[in-house]
Enzyme design. Structure first.
Site, short mmCIF file in Angstrom:
data_model
loop_
_atom_site.label_atom_id
_atom_site.label_comp_id
_atom_site.label_asym_id
_atom_site.label_seq_id
_atom_site.Cartn_x
_atom_site.Cartn_y
_atom_site.Cartn_z
N ASP A 72 -29.26 36.83 73.69
CA ASP A 72 -28.73 36.64 72.33
C ASP A 72 -28.85 37.97 71.57
OD1 ASP A 72 -27.86 34.35 70.35
OD2 ASP A 72 -29.45 35.41 69.29
N TYR A 101 -27.14 39.04 61.63
CA TYR A 101 -25.71 38.72 61.57
C TYR A 101 -25.01 39.60 60.54
CZ TYR A 101 -26.90 34.59 64.31
OH TYR A 101 -27.34 33.74 65.30
N HIS A 154 -26.55 27.76 75.98
CA HIS A 154 -26.87 29.11 75.52
C HIS A 154 -28.29 29.53 75.85
CE1 HIS A 154 -27.05 32.64 72.99
NE2 HIS A 154 -27.98 32.10 72.21
#
Length: 323
Positions: free
Chosen positions: A140, A245, A301
């Protein structure tokens, strides 16, 4: 040194979790429960200042081959609780830090672009004397950091592994981030709003989010949910996590410059069948010349937590032999 959270969790689940029994590959030498218990006691907690940030890390020293494990958003170094002991038991030196702003690492106001965090990890590796070359593994956001590290210090990596994440600015970034599954990329990037909506509800949010991105729902039991919920309820943790982000525009610019020179070291892409397993190899070939890929069945994920035996097998087949 006190027994680490990772080590304590390993001992606690030793008797009941089939995930601790070993790898799924019969060609890999078996590791006994007793060996894993001893391994857990060798994993220590540490803290040190790197680039003005107090970093928390888990470390177990073994042979000359060092593996550095970088977690992503929604996780901490605790995500490696199954994979790390297996690597240590097979003779690797293994470092698993909490990334800038997350877990028990300090939470500064800025510096969440992946190139800056990669320099933090580079400094931590040097400070702990784990070079001159390492094997870097990132999941990630940790995978984004791992790529930035490899691009900035290619001569210091023996191998690179990136797990179930697209690299900002690298094809098919736009396609991936416009899919419905990437809704959180946009929500988490909004200034201040996600903190306002999730603060005080961290446990509920992560319980939903982890299971929404998983195929194997057994990966996130109540203890795991509570550990992550507490970690992201720490002062400043939600904001720090969302800053990862919000830094995507900087990451895109940096990665497109990095990609002008393809990575020379062997690169492994690991993806879940419900995540990026089908495309991660082709994705990484845009930035590296020597790429292999593994699609982990029965995982979404969170591959290292959903199918840790398969992930451990993939790493052991790829990493240089421990000495």
């Amino acid at each position: 040194m006190r027994l680490s959270l990772l080590g304590a969790a390993l001992v606690a689940v030793m008797a009941t979790s089939p995930l601790m029994a070993g790898t799924a590959d019969p060609s890999q030498p078996a590791v006994s429960v007793e060996q894993l218990a001893e391994t857990s006691r060798r994993i220590i907690d540490g803290k040190t200042d790197i680039n003005g940030v107090c970093y928390h890390y888990l470390l177990a020293k073994g042979g000359s081959q060092t593996v550095v494990l970088l977690h992503g958003w929604g996780s901490t170094s605790y995500m490696w609780r199954y994979v790390m002991p297996q690597l240590v038991a097979r003779g690797y030196t293994v470092l698993a830090p909490d990334l800038r702003g997350l877990g028990d690492t300090a939470k500064p106001a800025g510096g969440y672009d992946k190139a800056t965090i990669a320099q933090d990890i580079h400094g931590l590796v040097a400070h702990l004397g784990l070079g001159p070359r390492i094997n870097l593994v990132g999941h990630d956001m940790g995978g984004m950091v791992a790529y930035a590290y490899a691009a900035q210090h290619p001569e210091q990596l023996s191998t690179l592994t990136i797990m179930d994440v697209p690299l900002p600015g690298i094809e098919p970034w736009n396609e991936v981030t416009q899919s419905p599954r990437a809704w959180h990329f946009h929500f988490h990037s909004v200034q201040d709003l996600p903190e306002a909506l999730i603060s005080g509800r961290e446990l509920e949010y992560f319980k939903w989010f982890h299971n929404a991105e998983a195929i194997n729902s057994r990966a996130f039991d109540n203890q795991t949910d509570e550990i992550y919920g507490r970690a992201y309820a720490m002062p400043g943790a939600l904001r720090a996590g969302f800053e990862y982000y919000r830094a995507f525009p900087q990451d895109i610019q940096a990665n497109q410059a990095f990609a002008r020179h393809k990575l020379p070291m062997p690169v492994l892409g690991i993806g879940g069948e419900g995540g990026m397993g089908a495309i991660i190899g082709d994705h990484l070939r845009h930035v590296a010349v020597n790429v292999r890929a593994v699609n982990i069945e029965g995982a979404g994920h969170w591959v290292a937590e959903e199918q840790p035996a398969a992930v451990t097998d993939a790493l052991l087949a790829f990493l240089p032999a421990a000495h």
